[in-house]
Design a protein around this motif. Structure first.
Motif, short mmCIF file in Angstrom:
data_model
loop_
_atom_site.label_atom_id
_atom_site.label_comp_id
_atom_site.label_asym_id
_atom_site.label_seq_id
_atom_site.Cartn_x
_atom_site.Cartn_y
_atom_site.Cartn_z
N VAL A 10 -47.13 16.42 -71.02
CA VAL A 10 -47.52 15.22 -71.76
C VAL A 10 -47.57 14.00 -70.84
CG1 VAL A 10 -46.83 13.62 -73.60
CG2 VAL A 10 -46.75 16.09 -74.00
N LEU A 11 -46.57 13.85 -69.98
CA LEU A 11 -46.57 12.72 -69.04
C LEU A 11 -47.78 12.79 -68.11
CD1 LEU A 11 -42.79 12.37 -68.16
CD2 LEU A 11 -44.25 10.64 -69.24
N ALA A 12 -48.07 13.97 -67.60
CA ALA A 12 -49.24 14.12 -66.72
C ALA A 12 -50.53 13.78 -67.46
CB ALA A 12 -49.29 15.54 -66.16
N ALA A 13 -50.63 14.20 -68.72
CA ALA A 13 -51.83 13.88 -69.50
C ALA A 13 -51.98 12.37 -69.67
CB ALA A 13 -51.77 14.56 -70.86
N ILE A 14 -50.89 11.70 -69.97
CA ILE A 14 -50.95 10.25 -70.16
C ILE A 14 -51.26 9.53 -68.85
CG2 ILE A 14 -49.56 8.21 -70.73
CD1 ILE A 14 -48.10 10.07 -72.80
N VAL A 15 -50.53 9.88 -67.81
CA VAL A 15 -50.62 9.16 -66.53
C VAL A 15 -51.88 9.53 -65.74
CG1 VAL A 15 -49.47 8.89 -64.29
CG2 VAL A 15 -48.12 8.85 -66.38
N LEU A 16 -52.40 10.74 -65.91
CA LEU A 16 -53.54 11.18 -65.11
C LEU A 16 -54.85 11.23 -65.87
CD1 LEU A 16 -51.68 14.01 -63.17
CD2 LEU A 16 -52.19 11.69 -62.37
N ILE A 17 -54.85 11.78 -67.07
CA ILE A 17 -56.10 11.90 -67.82
C ILE A 17 -56.49 10.56 -68.44
CG2 ILE A 17 -57.28 13.08 -69.72
CD1 ILE A 17 -56.62 14.87 -67.28
N GLY A 18 -55.51 9.80 -68.89
CA GLY A 18 -55.80 8.48 -69.47
C GLY A 18 -56.57 7.58 -68.52
N PRO A 19 -56.07 7.36 -67.30
CA PRO A 19 -56.79 6.48 -66.37
C PRO A 19 -58.19 6.96 -65.99
CG PRO A 19 -54.52 6.70 -65.68
CD PRO A 19 -54.74 7.69 -66.80
N VAL A 20 -58.37 8.27 -65.79
CA VAL A 20 -59.70 8.74 -65.43
C VAL A 20 -60.66 8.55 -66.60
CG1 VAL A 20 -59.48 11.20 -66.02
CG2 VAL A 20 -60.98 10.52 -64.18
N THR A 47 -62.39 9.85 -59.18
CA THR A 47 -62.33 10.96 -58.24
C THR A 47 -60.90 11.43 -58.00
OG1 THR A 47 -64.32 10.13 -57.15
CG2 THR A 47 -62.99 11.71 -55.93
N VAL A 48 -60.02 10.51 -57.65
CA VAL A 48 -58.64 10.87 -57.30
C VAL A 48 -57.88 11.38 -58.51
CG1 VAL A 48 -56.44 9.95 -56.45
CG2 VAL A 48 -58.58 9.31 -55.31
N TYR A 49 -58.00 10.70 -59.62
CA TYR A 49 -57.26 11.10 -60.81
C TYR A 49 -57.79 12.40 -61.41
CZ TYR A 49 -54.21 7.04 -61.10
OH TYR A 49 -53.23 6.10 -60.87
N SER A 50 -59.08 12.68 -61.20
CA SER A 50 -59.60 13.96 -61.71
C SER A 50 -58.97 15.12 -60.95
CB SER A 50 -61.12 14.01 -61.62
OG SER A 50 -61.55 13.98 -60.26
N LEU A 51 -58.77 14.96 -59.67
CA LEU A 51 -58.10 16.02 -58.89
C LEU A 51 -56.63 16.14 -59.27
CD1 LEU A 51 -59.75 15.38 -55.40
CD2 LEU A 51 -60.22 17.25 -57.01
N PRO A 57 -53.54 20.93 -67.07
CA PRO A 57 -53.68 22.30 -67.59
C PRO A 57 -52.73 23.30 -66.93
CG PRO A 57 -55.62 21.68 -66.33
CD PRO A 57 -54.77 20.45 -66.48
N VAL A 58 -52.36 23.05 -65.69
CA VAL A 58 -51.41 23.96 -65.02
C VAL A 58 -50.09 23.99 -65.78
CG1 VAL A 58 -50.02 24.29 -62.94
CG2 VAL A 58 -52.47 23.81 -62.74
N PHE A 59 -49.55 22.81 -66.07
CA PHE A 59 -48.28 22.76 -66.81
C PHE A 59 -48.47 23.18 -68.27
CE2 PHE A 59 -47.02 20.19 -63.18
CZ PHE A 59 -45.79 20.77 -62.89
N GLY A 60 -49.64 22.89 -68.83
CA GLY A 60 -49.92 23.33 -70.20
C GLY A 60 -49.97 24.84 -70.32
N ILE A 61 -50.60 25.50 -69.37
CA ILE A 61 -50.66 26.96 -69.39
C ILE A 61 -49.27 27.55 -69.16
CG2 ILE A 61 -51.55 28.98 -68.14
CD1 ILE A 61 -54.18 27.33 -67.79
N ALA A 62 -48.50 26.95 -68.26
CA ALA A 62 -47.13 27.43 -68.03
C ALA A 62 -46.30 27.31 -69.31
CB ALA A 62 -46.48 26.64 -66.90
N LEU A 63 -46.46 26.19 -70.01
CA LEU A 63 -45.73 26.00 -71.26
C LEU A 63 -46.19 27.01 -72.32
CD1 LEU A 63 -43.82 24.40 -73.13
CD2 LEU A 63 -45.74 22.83 -73.56
N ALA A 64 -47.49 27.19 -72.44
CA ALA A 64 -48.01 28.14 -73.43
C ALA A 64 -47.54 29.56 -73.15
CB ALA A 64 -49.54 28.08 -73.45
#
Length: 143
Positions: A10-20, A47-51, A57-64
């Motif tokens: 969730v933190l990664a989604a907010i901090v990384l997907i939100g800005p991009v 560019t940077v935030y998309s990478l 998804p890596v942490f999301g798949i691990a959680l799932a």
């Protein structure tokens, strides 16, 4: 372990997907105004935030996997939409931003895909994913 993975996801989604999402959405407006400095910053963020956003998804798949829900319909749809969003960003939005920047730096008219429309679809895709993650229709986890 689930709470740690969920927190990171969730933190990664907010901090990384939100800005991009915001940067990509603001780009077309500033392109019309030909604000090159702002466009360079927005393109770099995209560019940077998309990478860096690949962590989501890596942490999301691990959680799932940890929760044994990889075959749940809501999750499979969310993963498919994540692939669509990533493809939009990698194949159309970021290269489109680059073309617009290159054209404006040469004082030419920028042409190409409608970035405003594409970024709208990109943002809508993430909104649907968020709703699916919260509502989880048909979930069997009762969490």
């Amino acid at each position: 372990m689930n709470k740690v993975l969920l927190s990171i996801h969730v933190l990664a989604a907010i901090v990384l997907i939100g800005p991009v999402t915001v940067a990509a959405s603001l780009f077309p407006r500033h392109a019309r105004l030909k604000e090159l400095g702002v466009l360079r910053v927005l393109h770099r963020i995209s560019t940077v935030y998309s990478l860096a956003g690949l962590a989501v998804p890596v942490f999301g798949i691990a959680l799932a996997a940890q929760m044994h829900v990889l075959t749940e319909a809501w999750l499979m749809i969310s993963m498919a939409l994540t692939v669509v969003a990533a493809a939009l960003l990698a194949v159309a939005i970021v290269p489109g931003q680059q073309r617009v920047l290159a054209a404006l730096e040469k004082d030419e008219e920028a042409s190409g895909p409608n970035l405003a429309m594409l970024t709208g679809f990109f943002a809508l895709t993430w909104a649907i994913v968020v709703v699916l993650m919260i509502v989880r229709p048909g979930s069997t986890t009762n969490v």
